[in-house]
Scaffold this motif. Structure first.
Motif, PDB file in Angstrom:
ATOM      1  N   CYS A  20      -5.531  -3.566  -6.067  1.00 17.98           N
ATOM      2  CA  CYS A  20      -6.130  -1.957  -5.792  1.00 17.98           C
ATOM      3  C   CYS A  20      -4.096  -1.544  -5.824  1.00 17.98           C
ATOM      4  N   GLY A  21      -2.935  -2.879  -5.428  1.00 21.33           N
ATOM      5  CA  GLY A  21      -1.774  -2.459  -5.351  1.00 21.33           C
ATOM      6  C   GLY A  21      -1.073  -1.683  -3.672  1.00 21.33           C
ATOM      7  N   SER A  22      -2.217  -1.552  -2.963  1.00 20.39           N
ATOM      8  CA  SER A  22      -2.268  -0.318  -2.261  1.00 20.39           C
ATOM      9  C   SER A  22      -0.827  -1.256  -0.581  1.00 20.39           C
ATOM     10  N   LEU A  23      -0.369  -0.578  -0.362  1.00 23.48           N
ATOM     11  CA  LEU A  23       0.998  -0.900   0.961  1.00 23.48           C
ATOM     12  C   LEU A  23       0.388  -1.398   1.914  1.00 23.48           C
ATOM     13  N   SER A  24      -0.750  -0.136   2.290  1.00 26.55           N
ATOM     14  CA  SER A  24      -1.461  -0.104   3.553  1.00 26.55           C
ATOM     15  C   SER A  24      -2.948  -2.101   3.641  1.00 26.55           C
ATOM     16  N   VAL A  25      -1.520  -2.513   3.981  1.00 30.35           N
ATOM     17  CA  VAL A  25      -2.265  -3.879   4.272  1.00 30.35           C
ATOM     18  C   VAL A  25      -2.503  -4.589   5.939  1.00 30.35           C
ATOM     19  N   SER A  26      -3.195  -5.239   5.996  1.00 25.53           N
ATOM     20  CA  SER A  26      -2.798  -5.737   7.996  1.00 25.53           C
ATOM     21  C   SER A  26      -4.329  -6.794   7.961  1.00 25.53           C
ATOM     22  N   LYS A  27      -3.559  -8.408   9.053  1.00 22.08           N
ATOM     23  CA  LYS A  27      -4.523  -9.276   8.879  1.00 22.08           C
ATOM     24  C   LYS A  27      -5.243  -8.434   9.167  1.00 22.08           C
TER      25      LYS A  27
ATOM     26  N   GLY B  98       7.787  -2.690   3.544  1.00 19.48           N
ATOM     27  CA  GLY B  98       7.049  -2.703   2.235  1.00 19.48           C
ATOM     28  C   GLY B  98       6.630  -3.756   0.801  1.00 19.48           C
ATOM     29  N   LEU B  99       6.974  -5.114   1.547  1.00 20.23           N
ATOM     30  CA  LEU B  99       6.258  -5.856   0.390  1.00 20.23           C
ATOM     31  C   LEU B  99       5.299  -6.139   0.243  1.00 20.23           C
ATOM     32  N   LEU B 100       4.638  -6.091   0.934  1.00 20.71           N
ATOM     33  CA  LEU B 100       3.063  -6.302   1.065  1.00 20.71           C
ATOM     34  C   LEU B 100       1.894  -5.831   0.339  1.00 20.71           C
ATOM     35  N   THR B 101       1.608  -6.064  -0.702  1.00 14.74           N
ATOM     36  CA  THR B 101       1.226  -5.070  -2.065  1.00 14.74           C
ATOM     37  C   THR B 101      -0.294  -5.934  -1.574  1.00 14.74           C
TER      38      THR B 101
END
Length: 164
Positions: free
Chosen positions: A39-46, A32-35
């Motif tokens: 917008c601060g969302s933790l739902s991050v992908s390549k 959970g280190l990627l935001t």
């Protein structure tokens, strides 16, 4: 270092992240280190990326888009929600990374054994030498309480065995 184009899933914001390896990206995502910096969302992908193909020997390997974005991501190996880094600050970070790399050339990687090795050196149980590795915050605190001089490195490290 690997540069990935990242996308926040809810809003579709795109940004760049620098990682030591694909495994490091997956590890940071799982922890959970990627935001998303927007917008601060933790739902991050390549995101989709064009491959980085080397240019011919007589041509520059950096295209105009990469040249423009060269200072836009932190060289700390992670992602930041800070705005783009001004060129002069990017140069300072680059110099700091070069200094760290030079120091580490003269140091031995001991990984998770760092606290034990630092104690052995401090108490004269082994020859004095420069070592680097990893330590938890509690281990760092214990070493400092024992009067063992250590320094936190400004940029994260990856084990020499896990580098691409």
């Amino acid at each position: 270092m690997i540069v990935f184009d990242l996308v926040c899933e809810p809003q579709g914001h795109t940004f760049e992240g620098w990682f030591g390896s694909s495994a490091e990206f997956e590890d940071q995502k799982a922890r959970g280190l990627l935001t998303c910096p927007a917008c601060g969302s933790l739902s991050v992908s390549k995101g989709l990326m064009a491959p980085n193909v080397s240019a011919k020997g007589n041509q520059s390997s950096r295209g105009p888009a990469r040249e423009k974005d060269a200072g836009s991501a932190s060289s700390s190996g992670g992602v930041s929600n800070a705005p783009a880094i001004p060129p002069e600050q990017g140069e300072i970070l680059k110099l700091a990374a070069e200094v760290q790399a030079k120091l580490l050339e003269q140091s031995e990687w001991v990984g998770e054994e760092f606290p034990e090795k630092a104690r052995e050196i401090h108490y004269g149980e082994t020859d004095e030498k420069s070592v680097h590795g990893t330590a938890t915050p509690d281990e760092v605190e214990a070493l400092e309480e024992e009067g063992i001089e250590i320094a936190s490195l400004p940029f994260p490290l990856t084990s020499p065995k896990s580098r691409n």
